[in-house]
Design an enzyme around this catalytic site. Sequence first.
Site, PDB file in Angstrom:
ATOM      1  N   CYS A  92       0.861  -1.149   0.084  1.00 20.04           N
ATOM      2  CA  CYS A  92       0.000   0.103   0.182  1.00 20.04           C
ATOM      3  C   CYS A  92       1.041   1.229  -0.058  1.00 20.04           C
ATOM      4  O   CYS A  92       1.448   1.490  -0.910  1.00 20.04           O
ATOM      5  CB  CYS A  92      -1.226  -0.099   1.140  1.00 20.04           C
ATOM      6  SG  CYS A  92      -2.324   1.102   0.836  1.00 20.04           S
ATOM      7  N   HIS A 131      -3.336  -5.838   1.123  1.00 14.60           N
ATOM      8  CA  HIS A 131      -2.666  -5.938   2.522  1.00 14.60           C
ATOM      9  C   HIS A 131      -2.557  -7.376   2.966  1.00 14.60           C
ATOM     10  O   HIS A 131      -3.541  -8.034   3.402  1.00 14.60           O
ATOM     11  CB  HIS A 131      -3.287  -5.127   3.824  1.00 14.60           C
ATOM     12  CG  HIS A 131      -3.009  -3.698   3.538  1.00 14.60           C
ATOM     13  ND1 HIS A 131      -2.213  -2.948   4.113  1.00 14.60           N
ATOM     14  CD2 HIS A 131      -3.999  -2.662   2.784  1.00 14.60           C
ATOM     15  CE1 HIS A 131      -2.317  -1.762   3.925  1.00 14.60           C
ATOM     16  NE2 HIS A 131      -3.532  -1.586   3.170  1.00 14.60           N
ATOM     17  N   GLU A 168      -0.871  -8.708   5.136  1.00 11.59           N
ATOM     18  CA  GLU A 168      -0.467  -8.525   6.273  1.00 11.59           C
ATOM     19  C   GLU A 168      -1.865  -8.632   7.074  1.00 11.59           C
ATOM     20  O   GLU A 168      -1.904  -9.034   8.436  1.00 11.59           O
ATOM     21  CB  GLU A 168       0.316  -7.745   6.918  1.00 11.59           C
ATOM     22  CG  GLU A 168       0.096  -6.368   6.999  1.00 11.59           C
ATOM     23  CD  GLU A 168      -0.405  -5.541   5.760  1.00 11.59           C
ATOM     24  OE1 GLU A 168      -0.169  -6.047   4.708  1.00 11.59           O
ATOM     25  OE2 GLU A 168      -0.944  -4.553   6.021  1.00 11.59           O
TER      26      GLU A 168
END
Lengths: 270, 982
Positions: A104, A230, A232
């Site tokens: 990002c 994302h 994560e």
Amino acid sequence: MTQIKALVITGFGTNCEMEMSHACRRAGALSDVVHISDVLNGSTRLTDYHFLNLAGGFLDGDDLGSAQVESVRLKYARIQTSGRTLFEEIRDFIDRGMIILGVCNGFQALVKTGLLPGNPMGKRRVSLSFNDSAKFEDRWVRLAVDLQSPCIFTRGLDRLFLPVRHGEGKFVCDNNGTLEEINNGHLAALKYADESYAPTMEYPANPNGAVDAIAGICDATGRIFGLMPHPEAFNHPANHPAWTRLKELPKKGEGMAIFENAVEFLKGII
Amino acid sequence: MPYRIEVGLKPGLFDARGERSKKQILRAFPDLDKNIAVRCIDVYTVDGEDLEDTWIGDAFCDPVIQDIAVNTPLTREFTWYIEVGYKPGVTDNVGRSASYALHLITSRHYPVYSARAFLLLGDLSRSQAEKIAGDCLANSLIQYVRILDPQEILEVKPHISVVSLNHVPAVHEVSLDLDDQGLVKLSREKTLALNLEEMKAIASFIADPEVRRVRTQAGLGEKLTDVELECLAQTWSEHCKHKIFNAEIDYRENGRSERVSSLFKTYIQGATRDIRARAGEKDICVSVFTDNAGVIRFTDDHHLVFKVETHNSPSALDPYGGALTGIVGVNRDPFGTGIGAKLIFNTDVFCFADPAYAQDLPPKILHPVRIFEGVREGVEHGGNKSGIPTVNGCIVFDDRYLGKPLVYCGTAGIMPVEVAGVPSHKKDIRPGDLIVMSGGRIGKDGIHGATFSSEELHEESPTSAVQIGDPITQKKLTDFLLRARDLGLYRAITDNGAGGLSSSVGEMSQLSGGCLIELDKPLLKYPGLDPWEILLSEAQERMTLAVAPENIDAFLDLSVQMDVESTVIGTFTDSGYFQCTYDRKTVAYLPLDFLHGGVPRMRLSAKWEPNIEPDPRTPVPEDQNAKLEEILSRLNICSKEYVVRQYDHEVQGGSIVKPLVGQCADGPSDAAVVRPVLELSKGVVVSNGIVPRYSDIDTYHMTACALDEALRNYVCVGGDPDHWACLDNFCWCDPVRSERNPDGEHKLAQLVRANKALYDYAVAFSCPLISGKDSMKNDYIGPGIKISIPPTILVSVIGTIPEVEKAVTMDLKCAGDLVYLLGTTRKELGASEYFASYGIVGSSVPKVDAESARTRYRNLHQAICSSLISSAHDLSDGGLVVALAESAFAGGLGLEIDLNEVACEPGMNDTEILYSESQSRILVSVSPERAHEFESIFAGDARRIGRVIPEQRLIIRSQNNGKLIDRDIASLKRSWQAPLDF
């Protein structure tokens, strides 16, 4: 065997550092979250690490455009002890064969600094512009993986399901030549996809109007990878937006594969 | 010569911001030519010289997508160029970042002023352009506008918004030797918001010969200084001292009268005291009512911290800045609790008038759609840029929020039980500790915020109270202070909110027994501030700390390293005095006990005269299907996805139950579950309850229902009903009777009744109140018009779920599952959404039976922990049928329901069963294999009312076995999604 060491840089508006570091640890790396001021004053050195993570957030508020000020910082700010720029340090890190993941805002920093696509290194050839909706949006997207991509982070994967959370994620190129180079080199490792996992330009499956549905690209070596979604944030199976509908909860979150691939790759070269 | 720089997207690229602006303009001016074009560009003015072109390019332009023009227009292809920038002194975050970027490049300081320009192309007159700018693009309170044609732009000059006060700071003495009228006039003129009795208390304090003697010794005169008077007014403000909640109240009802000595102590603190005493070792409270936020236990190693605040008055004047400041402001409450908590989520609840409001607007009132969009965007920037997920919230619509919108912002944090061997929830300040201010600088922004919000909004409300938050400065500050906390570099921390330093240091100084502030030490944004302004300024992003002298060097070094400004501004003492100096002369010298304890107690009277019309016969619609779609489209029921999607709800990686759930992630979640410690399976649950419509009948039941709604939302996702706590947030209309406010006694009675319910139900549910807030003057007074909000309480519940993998969502999961309704349906349609759709209020407000509800919630939790439940959804606005429809379309499955099976009061007709808003009811679906075990837990309280079907239809059979409702769920979903799809 050498322990894989991951570095997650934070500070000045980065805000996904904890889950990024968590994902690195779960994938088997040691991981440190370090404020960028500790890199600039020389107390943390990139040479002590193998895996550099540029996490999501709003560096400097994205006030002049996403990661614009960060690109200035990397190019101009000098490390107190060595007098070198962060850009030079990162270039050496890459030359040593190490790997970088930018998610990002971290992806935005990689393209705006010209580390991606990285040919020539340091020249900005692609960018991430305002979403066509002109809105920040948090939604989960399907991603098709280019199986022929040199990207070491997506090895063995053919698809992913991850959240995007951005207002400036529309991938654009400076000209058609650059786009061709990216497509021909299979650098666009991830593309926004429809329900059958085919790349799509349809909103909201393609959440921002990205050119050729590009969600993430790597450099020609496959060791530098940036993506808008994302991984994560899918560190646990119950991060899935509809996990309560599944008959059985998987063992782990799909995003972990990106970090596991990173660690696997490094184990092979260190 | 300053540089004027324009940056815009290259021709041929889609200008998303321009398109969005065009959409906003056309929504506000539906009669305009739809073919106008709007292009959006950025304008920077750099005050300085000798910048190289490459530097300007590197800082301001993305060459892949943008063109840049320096000291010349980027383009002249427009009909009107509308430039909107900030007025002097208004926080300019973009300008600050640009200045920082130039500093990185040149190591020199260049002030930069940012603006945005809208290039309008089309058949538009200058006056039309002016109207568009005023109604759509700019807020004249904080922004300037320049409108130029293609010829005029050639002559455009750089616009520098610099503050030049040309004022020599001074301290003035104020005479209080005035008659009553004079005292009241002084209070009003200086926005002190003190009443006559309070002014008299201050006057008699300063008239005391002993006080005068001590003051003379301290080098002060016999009159109060403006520093002292302003400091007293802030400290004694309703906003800071909660005078109404601490008043002596005579309450009359049905000829009976009773004396309430402090609503806060009796009912709020009293409930928590009684609950804790009964809980004994199971007490989960750690720190309640003593700090900026409440603290409860989470695990053996962590505490949870939670606070909700409002920011109503500023949001009425500048919705974007007001809401942004609201969210980053409430962040500082958990952050400033104990020695500081890491922030883990935000919740937001807004109350607005109808965004399609079509009547004329009174002066100074912005159109509800601008309020809506401004508040939405302010909270978006405040939350997203701070990296704190917005996990839960709701929006309530009622046209009585036209005068003041309500903007509730809440934040939770997590803190280790101990940091460096010290309990984290306590503050310890010793005489000799240094007073340090960290973060932003002080300007004229936000002066009189605390007193301004203690008044109703009127035409002369001060505009200096409006400010804009800066999430990045605050993020840098919190990054720095969490590290300093873990290194043990400070002893106590609190935030600078209302009242600025006068409040933060004033409160902290109670711990050591005094303070000495040197008002010439704090860093200022610009020179020329008077000492009292420095003391009161509510400039944002500042924390006040107590640092032991031996740690100050390490603290300041780390601060410099992490690019945060910190300044020593004084010393904590044990003198017993709140002392300030300026230029080494004492300018304030107030005894702490007078500052904090001198405010006279208010004596108020309250009279409860219920004014209710009995329920009329319940209207029965001719077409039940069409009525259901109409109800699903009501603003209070329809989807809020448009807003929710624009808030990051999963940053920090612990999102488990999101605000949007179901097959297509678009169903309305009851509550949120997050996992703040990524290594643990234990989660935090948060929910909200708010039902202001019920205040039209009785605030007692309104409050009970708000609490019950929050609790049943909480248990629906799997929250543990033996580990929960709540916050109360009162937003009231002026409850003090006066000439301007003749029905004050009634409103105060409504407040008393709300407090009684809060006590009764918090105790019955064993749900301790751990913190709260009140905002008491939510009225608007304009020429010939007064608008008061309906008395509104937000109850926010926080608690835990033992294993997040057990959490449940509201969407139907599987065809063949059995559907149960928990709880009893009564003929309670008073102030319901259904009645409101006919313009009826009625009297049959829902009442909460806490005893049966508590048993039900515990049983539900047991069933959830045993994995017996497929889905659970609470029944609230719109009753049973709305819950059925939402569960169905969120799950992409149909339902077949038989109203004969619903446990209800005798004599209810079908429509009443569908739309009653009886409380404590929950809709549950269960797989047939689990049905027996499930039913055995509930012992008759769970009634099977139907089943989940694969056909995509909602089918409801009436009590006489006809088909009452039979509708495609896709059609129901469209009706539910349509209204707020901007």
